[in-house]
Scaffold this active site. Structure first.
Site, PDB file in Angstrom:
ATOM      1  N   ARG A  26       0.865  -1.177   0.000  1.00 14.15           N
ATOM      2  CA  ARG A  26       0.000   0.000   0.000  1.00 14.15           C
ATOM      3  C   ARG A  26       0.902   1.228   0.000  1.00 14.15           C
ATOM      4  O   ARG A  26       2.119   1.124   0.084  1.00 14.15           O
ATOM      5  CB  ARG A  26      -1.033  -0.008   1.148  1.00 14.15           C
ATOM      6  CG  ARG A  26      -0.734  -0.767   2.385  1.00 14.15           C
ATOM      7  CD  ARG A  26       0.395  -0.196   3.193  1.00 14.15           C
ATOM      8  NE  ARG A  26       0.203   1.218   3.409  1.00 14.15           N
ATOM      9  CZ  ARG A  26       1.159   2.078   3.641  1.00 14.15           C
ATOM     10  NH1 ARG A  26       2.436   1.679   3.676  1.00 14.15           N
ATOM     11  NH2 ARG A  26       0.932   3.350   3.827  1.00 14.15           N
ATOM     12  N   GLY A  27       0.264   2.399  -0.078  1.00 12.11           N
ATOM     13  CA  GLY A  27       1.042   3.632  -0.177  1.00 12.11           C
ATOM     14  C   GLY A  27       1.210   4.000  -1.649  1.00 12.11           C
ATOM     15  O   GLY A  27       1.470   3.121  -2.491  1.00 12.11           O
ATOM     16  N   ALA A  28       1.078   5.296  -1.944  1.00  7.52           N
ATOM     17  CA  ALA A  28       0.980   5.735  -3.338  1.00  7.52           C
ATOM     18  C   ALA A  28       2.139   5.247  -4.221  1.00  7.52           C
ATOM     19  O   ALA A  28       1.930   4.655  -5.282  1.00  7.52           O
ATOM     20  CB  ALA A  28       0.891   7.260  -3.365  1.00  7.52           C
ATOM     21  N   ASP A  64      -1.686  11.006  -1.655  1.00  2.00           N
ATOM     22  CA  ASP A  64      -2.002   9.961  -2.630  1.00  2.00           C
ATOM     23  C   ASP A  64      -2.370  10.555  -3.982  1.00  2.00           C
ATOM     24  O   ASP A  64      -2.275   9.881  -5.008  1.00  2.00           O
ATOM     25  CB  ASP A  64      -3.140   9.082  -2.099  1.00  2.00           C
ATOM     26  CG  ASP A  64      -2.702   8.381  -0.819  1.00  2.00           C
ATOM     27  OD1 ASP A  64      -2.781   9.014   0.253  1.00  2.00           O
ATOM     28  OD2 ASP A  64      -2.240   7.237  -0.898  1.00  2.00           O
ATOM     29  N   ASN A  71      -5.040  12.747   1.130  1.00  2.00           N
ATOM     30  CA  ASN A  71      -4.172  11.867   1.932  1.00  2.00           C
ATOM     31  C   ASN A  71      -5.070  11.079   2.885  1.00  2.00           C
ATOM     32  O   ASN A  71      -6.295  11.285   2.938  1.00  2.00           O
ATOM     33  CB  ASN A  71      -3.125  12.689   2.677  1.00  2.00           C
ATOM     34  CG  ASN A  71      -2.027  11.816   3.254  1.00  2.00           C
ATOM     35  OD1 ASN A  71      -1.449  10.987   2.551  1.00  2.00           O
ATOM     36  ND2 ASN A  71      -1.745  11.953   4.539  1.00  2.00           N
ATOM     37  N   LYS A  72      -4.471  10.185   3.639  1.00  2.00           N
ATOM     38  CA  LYS A  72      -5.217   9.284   4.523  1.00  2.00           C
ATOM     39  C   LYS A  72      -6.232  10.047   5.372  1.00  2.00           C
ATOM     40  O   LYS A  72      -5.957  11.137   5.867  1.00  2.00           O
ATOM     41  CB  LYS A  72      -4.218   8.524   5.404  1.00  2.00           C
ATOM     42  CG  LYS A  72      -4.811   7.478   6.317  1.00  2.00           C
ATOM     43  CD  LYS A  72      -5.710   6.475   5.621  1.00  2.00           C
ATOM     44  CE  LYS A  72      -5.018   5.704   4.523  1.00  2.00           C
ATOM     45  NZ  LYS A  72      -5.965   4.885   3.714  1.00  2.00           N
ATOM     46  N   GLN A 126      -1.973   2.239   9.953  1.00  2.00           N
ATOM     47  CA  GLN A 126      -0.669   2.317   9.268  1.00  2.00           C
ATOM     48  C   GLN A 126       0.392   2.989  10.146  1.00  2.00           C
ATOM     49  O   GLN A 126       1.576   2.649  10.060  1.00  2.00           O
ATOM     50  CB  GLN A 126      -0.803   3.126   7.964  1.00  2.00           C
ATOM     51  CG  GLN A 126      -1.491   2.403   6.827  1.00  2.00           C
ATOM     52  CD  GLN A 126      -2.977   2.697   6.790  1.00  2.00           C
ATOM     53  OE1 GLN A 126      -3.588   3.020   7.808  1.00  2.00           O
ATOM     54  NE2 GLN A 126      -3.585   2.574   5.632  1.00  2.00           N
ATOM     55  N   ARG A 158      -7.461   0.115  -6.788  1.00  2.00           N
ATOM     56  CA  ARG A 158      -7.626   1.164  -5.769  1.00  2.00           C
ATOM     57  C   ARG A 158      -7.751   2.511  -6.498  1.00  2.00           C
ATOM     58  O   ARG A 158      -6.909   2.829  -7.338  1.00  2.00           O
ATOM     59  CB  ARG A 158      -6.440   1.167  -4.790  1.00  2.00           C
ATOM     60  CG  ARG A 158      -6.383  -0.114  -3.948  1.00  2.00           C
ATOM     61  CD  ARG A 158      -5.524   0.045  -2.711  1.00  2.00           C
ATOM     62  NE  ARG A 158      -6.109   0.930  -1.736  1.00  2.00           N
ATOM     63  CZ  ARG A 158      -5.430   1.411  -0.683  1.00  2.00           C
ATOM     64  NH1 ARG A 158      -4.166   1.077  -0.504  1.00  2.00           N
ATOM     65  NH2 ARG A 158      -6.020   2.215   0.183  1.00  2.00           N
TER      66      ARG A 158
HETATM   67  O1  MRU Z   1      -4.457   3.189   2.261  1.00  2.90           O
HETATM   68  P1  MRU Z   1      -2.979   3.338   2.085  1.00  2.90           P
HETATM   69  O2  MRU Z   1      -2.167   2.822   3.201  1.00  2.90           O
HETATM   70  O3  MRU Z   1      -2.493   2.853   0.738  1.00  2.90           O
HETATM   71  O4  MRU Z   1      -2.858   4.899   2.070  1.00  2.90           O
HETATM   72  C1  MRU Z   1      -1.771   5.540   1.609  1.00  2.90           C
HETATM   73  C2  MRU Z   1      -1.049   6.145   2.721  1.00  2.90           C
HETATM   74  O5  MRU Z   1      -0.310   5.466   3.381  1.00  2.90           O
HETATM   75  C3  MRU Z   1      -1.211   7.526   3.060  1.00  2.90           C
HETATM   76  O6  MRU Z   1      -2.303   8.194   2.656  1.00  2.90           O
HETATM   77  C4  MRU Z   1       0.109   8.232   2.914  1.00  2.90           C
HETATM   78  O7  MRU Z   1       0.128   9.238   3.821  1.00  2.90           O
HETATM   79  C5  MRU Z   1       0.369   8.755   1.536  1.00  2.90           C
HETATM   80  S1  MRU Z   1       0.885   7.546   0.443  1.00  2.90           S
HETATM   81  C6  MRU Z   1       2.518   7.858   0.345  1.00  2.90           C
END
Ligand code: MRU
Length: 368
Positions: free
Chosen positions: A54-56, A248, A258-259, A207, A94
Protein backbone atom coordinates in the site's frame (compact mmCIF):
# COMPACT_ATOMS: atom_id res chain seq x y z
CA UNK A 1 15.95 1.16 4.45
CA UNK A 2 16.85 -1.27 7.18
CA UNK A 3 15.09 -4.36 8.51
CA UNK A 4 16.97 -6.03 11.36
CA UNK A 5 19.96 -3.91 10.23
CA UNK A 6 19.88 -5.22 6.63
CA UNK A 7 19.00 -2.89 3.71
CA UNK A 8 15.76 -3.68 1.90
CA UNK A 9 13.48 -2.21 -0.71
CA UNK A 10 9.74 -2.87 -0.55
CA UNK A 11 9.65 -4.60 -3.95
CA UNK A 12 12.29 -6.35 -6.07
CA UNK A 13 12.52 -8.90 -8.87
CA UNK A 14 14.05 -12.28 -8.11
CA UNK A 15 17.78 -12.41 -8.97
CA UNK A 16 17.40 -15.80 -10.68
CA UNK A 17 14.25 -15.22 -12.59
CA UNK A 18 12.44 -12.00 -13.45
CA UNK A 19 9.15 -13.91 -13.60
CA UNK A 20 8.99 -13.70 -9.79
CA UNK A 21 8.51 -10.41 -7.96
CA UNK A 22 9.11 -10.15 -4.22
CA UNK A 23 7.15 -7.84 -1.93
CA UNK A 24 7.07 -7.32 1.82
CA UNK A 25 3.56 -8.39 2.83
CA UNK A 26 2.69 -5.43 5.06
CA UNK A 27 -0.41 -7.04 6.60
CA UNK A 28 1.86 -8.96 8.96
CA UNK A 29 3.96 -6.05 10.21
CA UNK A 30 5.14 -5.21 12.80
CA UNK A 31 4.78 -8.71 14.24
CA UNK A 32 6.12 -10.79 11.35
CA UNK A 33 8.42 -9.96 8.45
CA UNK A 34 6.93 -11.90 5.54
CA UNK A 35 8.19 -11.75 1.95
CA UNK A 36 5.60 -12.77 -0.64
CA UNK A 37 6.27 -13.89 -4.21
CA UNK A 38 4.04 -12.64 -7.03
CA UNK A 39 3.97 -14.41 -10.41
CA UNK A 40 0.79 -13.26 -12.17
CA UNK A 41 -0.97 -9.98 -12.77
CA UNK A 42 -3.97 -11.38 -10.91
CA UNK A 43 -1.77 -11.97 -7.82
CA UNK A 44 -0.52 -8.40 -8.19
CA UNK A 45 -4.11 -7.08 -8.29
CA UNK A 46 -4.95 -9.01 -5.12
CA UNK A 47 -1.80 -7.74 -3.37
CA UNK A 48 -2.74 -4.13 -4.14
CA UNK A 49 -6.50 -4.45 -3.46
CA UNK A 50 -6.03 -6.32 -0.18
CA UNK A 51 -3.17 -4.09 0.90
CA UNK A 52 -0.30 -6.57 1.09
CA UNK A 53 1.37 -3.51 -0.44
CA UNK A 54 0.00 0.00 0.00
CA UNK A 55 1.04 3.63 -0.18
CA UNK A 56 0.98 5.74 -3.34
CA UNK A 57 4.52 5.16 -4.63
CA UNK A 58 4.61 1.46 -3.86
CA UNK A 59 1.21 0.87 -5.46
CA UNK A 60 2.60 2.52 -8.60
CA UNK A 61 5.79 0.46 -8.58
CA UNK A 62 3.84 -2.75 -7.95
CA UNK A 63 1.50 -1.97 -10.85
CA UNK A 64 4.59 -1.41 -13.02
CA UNK A 65 5.80 -4.94 -12.19
CA UNK A 66 2.23 -6.21 -12.67
CA UNK A 67 2.36 -4.99 -16.27
CA UNK A 68 5.71 -6.76 -16.67
CA UNK A 69 4.20 -10.05 -15.43
CA UNK A 70 1.24 -9.52 -17.77
CA UNK A 71 3.63 -9.02 -20.71
CA UNK A 72 5.34 -12.35 -19.89
CA UNK A 73 1.96 -14.12 -20.00
CA UNK A 74 0.43 -12.27 -22.96
CA UNK A 75 -0.04 -14.41 -26.11
CA UNK A 76 1.54 -13.12 -29.31
CA UNK A 77 -1.75 -13.19 -31.26
CA UNK A 78 -3.51 -10.86 -28.79
CA UNK A 79 -0.72 -9.05 -26.97
CA UNK A 80 -2.41 -5.63 -27.08
CA UNK A 81 -5.81 -6.95 -25.93
CA UNK A 82 -4.27 -8.92 -23.06
CA UNK A 83 -2.24 -5.91 -21.92
CA UNK A 84 -5.25 -3.59 -22.11
CA UNK A 85 -7.25 -5.94 -19.85
CA UNK A 86 -4.34 -6.25 -17.40
CA UNK A 87 -4.09 -2.43 -17.33
CA UNK A 88 -7.84 -2.07 -16.62
CA UNK A 89 -7.73 -4.71 -13.88
CA UNK A 90 -4.77 -3.02 -12.20
CA UNK A 91 -6.24 0.49 -12.37
CA UNK A 92 -9.51 -0.72 -10.83
CA UNK A 93 -7.83 -2.13 -7.70
CA UNK A 94 -7.63 1.16 -5.77
CA UNK A 95 -9.05 4.47 -6.97
CA UNK A 96 -7.40 7.32 -5.05
CA UNK A 97 -3.61 7.19 -5.50
CA UNK A 98 -2.68 8.64 -8.88
CA UNK A 99 0.63 6.73 -9.07
CA UNK A 100 -1.23 3.54 -9.98
CA UNK A 101 -2.81 4.80 -13.23
CA UNK A 102 0.34 6.82 -13.94
CA UNK A 103 2.57 3.70 -13.83
CA UNK A 104 0.18 1.63 -15.95
CA UNK A 105 -0.06 4.40 -18.57
CA UNK A 106 3.73 4.72 -18.64
CA UNK A 107 4.03 1.00 -19.29
CA UNK A 108 1.39 0.98 -22.06
CA UNK A 109 3.02 3.92 -23.84
CA UNK A 110 6.48 2.30 -23.67
CA UNK A 111 5.36 -1.17 -24.76
CA UNK A 112 3.43 0.22 -27.74
CA UNK A 113 6.66 1.58 -29.20
CA UNK A 114 8.04 -1.97 -29.63
CA UNK A 115 7.02 -4.27 -32.45
CA UNK A 116 8.22 -7.80 -31.54
CA UNK A 117 7.02 -9.87 -28.61
CA UNK A 118 10.56 -10.26 -27.25
CA UNK A 119 11.16 -6.50 -27.40
CA UNK A 120 7.78 -5.73 -25.77
CA UNK A 121 8.56 -8.10 -22.91
CA UNK A 122 12.06 -6.71 -22.47
CA UNK A 123 10.68 -3.16 -22.47
CA UNK A 124 7.99 -3.96 -19.87
CA UNK A 125 10.61 -5.34 -17.48
CA UNK A 126 12.97 -2.42 -18.08
CA UNK A 127 10.20 0.13 -17.46
CA UNK A 128 9.06 -1.63 -14.27
CA UNK A 129 12.63 -1.46 -12.91
CA UNK A 130 12.90 2.16 -14.06
CA UNK A 131 9.68 3.15 -12.23
CA UNK A 132 10.94 1.49 -9.02
CA UNK A 133 14.43 3.02 -9.26
CA UNK A 134 13.03 6.44 -10.04
CA UNK A 135 10.63 6.27 -7.09
CA UNK A 136 13.53 5.49 -4.75
CA UNK A 137 15.72 8.24 -6.22
CA UNK A 138 12.93 10.85 -6.11
CA UNK A 139 12.23 10.04 -2.46
CA UNK A 140 15.96 10.35 -1.69
CA UNK A 141 15.90 13.83 -3.25
CA UNK A 142 12.76 14.76 -1.27
CA UNK A 143 14.85 13.96 1.79
CA UNK A 144 17.62 16.30 0.68
CA UNK A 145 15.20 19.18 -0.02
CA UNK A 146 13.12 18.67 3.11
CA UNK A 147 16.11 18.30 5.41
CA UNK A 148 16.75 22.05 5.12
CA UNK A 149 13.36 22.86 6.65
CA UNK A 150 14.09 20.65 9.67
CA UNK A 151 17.62 22.05 9.97
CA UNK A 152 16.22 25.59 10.09
CA UNK A 153 13.74 24.66 12.85
CA UNK A 154 16.59 23.02 14.76
CA UNK A 155 18.70 26.16 14.37
CA UNK A 156 15.85 28.28 15.74
CA UNK A 157 15.67 25.96 18.76
CA UNK A 158 19.43 26.23 19.28
CA UNK A 159 19.91 22.59 18.36
CA UNK A 160 17.03 21.39 20.51
CA UNK A 161 14.82 18.50 19.44
CA UNK A 162 12.54 19.20 16.47
CA UNK A 163 9.13 17.61 17.08
CA UNK A 164 7.45 16.44 13.89
CA UNK A 165 3.95 15.05 13.65
CA UNK A 166 3.06 12.63 10.85
CA UNK A 167 -0.14 10.87 9.88
CA UNK A 168 -0.50 7.39 8.39
CA UNK A 169 2.56 5.84 6.74
CA UNK A 170 4.26 7.89 4.06
CA UNK A 171 7.45 6.09 5.02
CA UNK A 172 9.69 3.81 2.97
CA UNK A 173 7.05 1.09 3.25
CA UNK A 174 4.70 3.31 1.21
CA UNK A 175 7.31 3.73 -1.54
CA UNK A 176 10.21 1.70 -2.86
CA UNK A 177 12.70 3.27 -0.43
CA UNK A 178 13.16 6.30 1.91
CA UNK A 179 9.48 7.36 1.88
CA UNK A 180 8.11 10.82 1.14
CA UNK A 181 7.17 12.33 4.53
CA UNK A 182 9.88 10.33 6.30
CA UNK A 183 12.69 11.07 3.82
CA UNK A 184 13.48 14.53 5.30
CA UNK A 185 13.28 12.99 8.79
CA UNK A 186 15.73 10.19 7.90
CA UNK A 187 18.06 12.66 6.16
CA UNK A 188 18.02 15.05 9.15
CA UNK A 189 18.55 12.16 11.59
CA UNK A 190 21.52 10.91 9.52
CA UNK A 191 23.10 14.37 9.83
CA UNK A 192 22.80 14.34 13.59
CA UNK A 193 19.90 16.82 13.81
CA UNK A 194 17.79 15.90 16.84
CA UNK A 195 14.31 14.88 15.75
CA UNK A 196 11.37 13.28 17.49
CA UNK A 197 8.29 12.06 15.62
CA UNK A 198 4.71 12.04 16.91
CA UNK A 199 3.15 9.06 15.12
CA UNK A 200 -0.63 9.17 14.62
CA UNK A 201 -1.93 5.61 14.99
CA UNK A 202 -4.19 6.19 11.92
CA UNK A 203 -7.46 4.37 12.40
CA UNK A 204 -8.84 2.17 11.07
CA UNK A 205 -6.04 0.28 9.28
CA UNK A 206 -3.44 1.59 11.76
CA UNK A 207 -0.67 2.32 9.27
CA UNK A 208 0.93 4.64 11.85
CA UNK A 209 0.91 2.18 14.75
CA UNK A 210 1.85 -0.83 12.64
CA UNK A 211 4.18 0.57 9.99
CA UNK A 212 5.50 4.06 10.77
CA UNK A 213 6.35 3.16 14.37
CA UNK A 214 8.09 0.00 13.14
CA UNK A 215 10.20 1.63 10.48
CA UNK A 216 11.24 4.54 12.73
CA UNK A 217 12.28 2.00 15.34
CA UNK A 218 14.32 0.03 12.79
CA UNK A 219 16.10 3.27 11.82
CA UNK A 220 16.65 4.38 15.41
CA UNK A 221 14.59 7.58 15.11
CA UNK A 222 12.99 8.78 18.38
CA UNK A 223 9.20 8.62 18.19
CA UNK A 224 6.02 8.40 20.25
CA UNK A 225 2.81 6.72 19.15
CA UNK A 226 -0.33 8.76 19.79
CA UNK A 227 -4.06 8.18 19.35
CA UNK A 228 -5.41 9.99 16.30
CA UNK A 229 -7.21 12.64 18.31
CA UNK A 230 -4.11 13.82 20.21
CA UNK A 231 -2.42 16.05 17.62
CA UNK A 232 -4.56 19.15 18.24
CA UNK A 233 -3.81 19.05 21.96
CA UNK A 234 -0.07 18.72 21.33
CA UNK A 235 -0.13 21.66 18.92
CA UNK A 236 -2.00 23.87 21.40
CA UNK A 237 0.77 23.19 23.92
CA UNK A 238 3.68 23.98 21.59
CA UNK A 239 4.75 20.34 21.37
CA UNK A 240 4.75 20.13 17.55
CA UNK A 241 7.25 22.17 15.48
CA UNK A 242 6.01 20.96 12.12
CA UNK A 243 3.72 18.46 10.45
CA UNK A 244 4.88 16.41 7.44
CA UNK A 245 2.49 14.07 5.67
CA UNK A 246 2.40 12.28 2.33
CA UNK A 247 -0.26 12.42 -0.36
CA UNK A 248 -2.00 9.96 -2.63
CA UNK A 249 -3.12 12.49 -5.25
CA UNK A 250 -2.32 16.19 -5.59
CA UNK A 251 -4.06 18.58 -7.98
CA UNK A 252 -2.16 21.05 -10.17
CA UNK A 253 -3.39 23.79 -7.79
CA UNK A 254 -2.01 22.05 -4.69
CA UNK A 255 -5.05 20.38 -3.05
CA UNK A 256 -3.96 17.10 -1.48
CA UNK A 257 -5.79 13.81 -0.88
CA UNK A 258 -4.17 11.87 1.93
CA UNK A 259 -5.22 9.28 4.52
CA UNK A 260 -8.48 10.08 6.29
CA UNK A 261 -7.86 12.46 9.21
CA UNK A 262 -5.17 14.50 7.48
CA UNK A 263 -7.56 17.43 6.97
CA UNK A 264 -8.24 17.68 10.71
CA UNK A 265 -4.49 17.82 11.39
CA UNK A 266 -4.12 20.57 8.80
CA UNK A 267 -6.91 22.59 10.45
CA UNK A 268 -5.32 22.21 13.87
CA UNK A 269 -1.91 23.16 12.46
CA UNK A 270 -3.39 26.25 10.79
CA UNK A 271 -5.14 27.33 14.00
CA UNK A 272 -1.91 26.97 15.97
CA UNK A 273 0.57 28.44 13.47
CA UNK A 274 2.34 25.08 13.02
CA UNK A 275 3.91 24.65 9.54
CA UNK A 276 2.17 21.91 7.58
CA UNK A 277 4.22 20.30 4.78
CA UNK A 278 3.28 17.65 2.24
CA UNK A 279 6.00 15.53 0.61
CA UNK A 280 5.50 13.85 -2.75
CA UNK A 281 7.29 12.55 -5.82
CA UNK A 282 5.91 14.13 -9.01
CA UNK A 283 4.18 10.84 -9.93
CA UNK A 284 1.57 11.80 -7.30
CA UNK A 285 0.49 14.97 -9.15
CA UNK A 286 -2.66 14.59 -11.18
CA UNK A 287 -1.98 17.34 -13.72
CA UNK A 288 -5.45 17.01 -15.24
CA UNK A 289 -7.41 18.23 -12.22
CA UNK A 290 -7.58 21.49 -10.28
CA UNK A 291 -10.13 21.01 -7.47
CA UNK A 292 -9.40 18.24 -4.99
CA UNK A 293 -12.81 18.19 -3.30
CA UNK A 294 -14.87 17.67 -6.43
CA UNK A 295 -12.40 15.81 -8.62
CA UNK A 296 -10.47 13.30 -6.48
CA UNK A 297 -12.21 9.90 -6.11
CA UNK A 298 -12.24 8.82 -2.47
CA UNK A 299 -11.92 5.10 -1.82
CA UNK A 300 -14.47 3.53 0.51
CA UNK A 301 -13.45 0.25 2.12
CA UNK A 302 -15.18 -2.49 4.08
CA UNK A 303 -16.73 -1.52 7.41
CA UNK A 304 -15.03 -4.56 8.90
CA UNK A 305 -11.81 -2.52 9.02
CA UNK A 306 -13.58 -0.36 11.64
CA UNK A 307 -15.59 -2.97 13.54
CA UNK A 308 -12.71 -5.44 13.88
CA UNK A 309 -9.07 -5.17 14.82
CA UNK A 310 -6.16 -7.47 14.05
CA UNK A 311 -3.07 -8.05 16.15
CA UNK A 312 -1.23 -10.49 18.41
CA UNK A 313 -3.10 -12.27 21.17
CA UNK A 314 -1.55 -13.31 24.48
CA UNK A 315 -0.24 -16.50 22.87
CA UNK A 316 1.55 -14.33 20.26
CA UNK A 317 -0.76 -15.56 17.48
CA UNK A 318 -2.20 -13.19 14.87
CA UNK A 319 -5.88 -12.85 15.61
CA UNK A 320 -8.87 -10.68 14.73
CA UNK A 321 -11.33 -9.47 17.34
CA UNK A 322 -14.64 -7.60 17.10
CA UNK A 323 -14.84 -4.23 18.86
CA UNK A 324 -18.30 -2.98 17.80
CA UNK A 325 -21.77 -4.48 18.15
CA UNK A 326 -22.50 -7.06 15.42
CA UNK A 327 -23.86 -5.56 12.18
CA UNK A 328 -23.13 -1.96 13.18
CA UNK A 329 -23.50 0.24 10.07
CA UNK A 330 -20.15 1.78 9.11
CA UNK A 331 -18.77 4.38 6.72
CA UNK A 332 -15.12 3.77 5.96
CA UNK A 333 -13.73 6.59 3.81
CA UNK A 334 -10.05 5.95 3.13
CA UNK A 335 -8.92 9.50 2.34
CA UNK A 336 -9.83 13.14 2.75
CA UNK A 337 -8.81 16.29 0.91
CA UNK A 338 -6.74 19.06 2.47
CA UNK A 339 -7.19 22.30 0.55
CA UNK A 340 -4.07 24.08 -0.67
CA UNK A 341 -4.76 27.10 1.56
CA UNK A 342 -3.93 25.02 4.67
CA UNK A 343 -0.58 23.80 3.31
CA UNK A 344 2.66 25.65 4.07
CA UNK A 345 4.62 23.94 1.31
CA UNK A 346 5.02 20.91 -0.93
CA UNK A 347 8.34 19.07 -0.99
CA UNK A 348 9.10 17.15 -4.18
CA UNK A 349 12.18 15.76 -5.91
CA UNK A 350 12.65 19.17 -7.52
CA UNK A 351 12.51 21.26 -4.35
CA UNK A 352 10.14 23.06 -2.00
CA UNK A 353 7.18 24.99 -3.45
CA UNK A 354 4.02 26.70 -2.31
CA UNK A 355 0.79 24.77 -2.79
CA UNK A 356 -0.37 26.97 -5.66
CA UNK A 357 -0.59 26.38 -9.39
CA UNK A 358 1.87 29.19 -10.11
CA UNK A 359 4.56 27.91 -7.78
CA UNK A 360 4.05 24.25 -8.70
CA UNK A 361 4.47 25.16 -12.39
CA UNK A 362 7.62 27.13 -11.52
CA UNK A 363 9.21 23.74 -10.70
CA UNK A 364 7.28 21.79 -13.39
CA UNK A 365 7.19 24.22 -16.35
CA UNK A 366 6.62 21.34 -18.78
CA UNK A 367 3.08 20.97 -17.33
CA UNK A 368 1.99 24.51 -18.31
O1 MRU B 1 -4.46 3.19 2.26
P1 MRU B 1 -2.98 3.34 2.08
O2 MRU B 1 -2.17 2.82 3.20
O3 MRU B 1 -2.49 2.85 0.74
O4 MRU B 1 -2.86 4.90 2.07
C1 MRU B 1 -1.77 5.54 1.61
C2 MRU B 1 -1.05 6.15 2.72
O5 MRU B 1 -0.31 5.47 3.38
C3 MRU B 1 -1.21 7.53 3.06
O6 MRU B 1 -2.30 8.19 2.66
C4 MRU B 1 0.11 8.23 2.91
O7 MRU B 1 0.13 9.24 3.82
C5 MRU B 1 0.37 8.76 1.54
S1 MRU B 1 0.88 7.55 0.44
C6 MRU B 1 2.52 7.86 0.34
Amino acid sequence: MRVFGKPYRTIWPSEKDNATIHIIDQRHLPHRFVVEELRTVSEVCTAIREMHVRGAGLIGATAGFGMHLAALAAPEHDFAGFMRKAADDLVRTRPTASNLAWAVKRQLEAITQETTLAAQRAKAFAVACEIADEDAEFCRRIGEHGKGIIAELSRRKNGGVVNILTHCNAGWLAFVDYGSATAPIYAAHAEGIKVHVWVDETRPWLQGAKLTAWELKEEGVAHTLIADNTGGHLMQHGMVDMVIVGTDRTTRCGDVANKIGTYLKALAAHDNGVPFYVALPSSTFDWGIRDGLSEIPIEQRSGEEITHIRGLNEAAEMTTIAIAPPATPCANYGFDVTPARLITGLISERGVMQASEGDILRLYPEQK
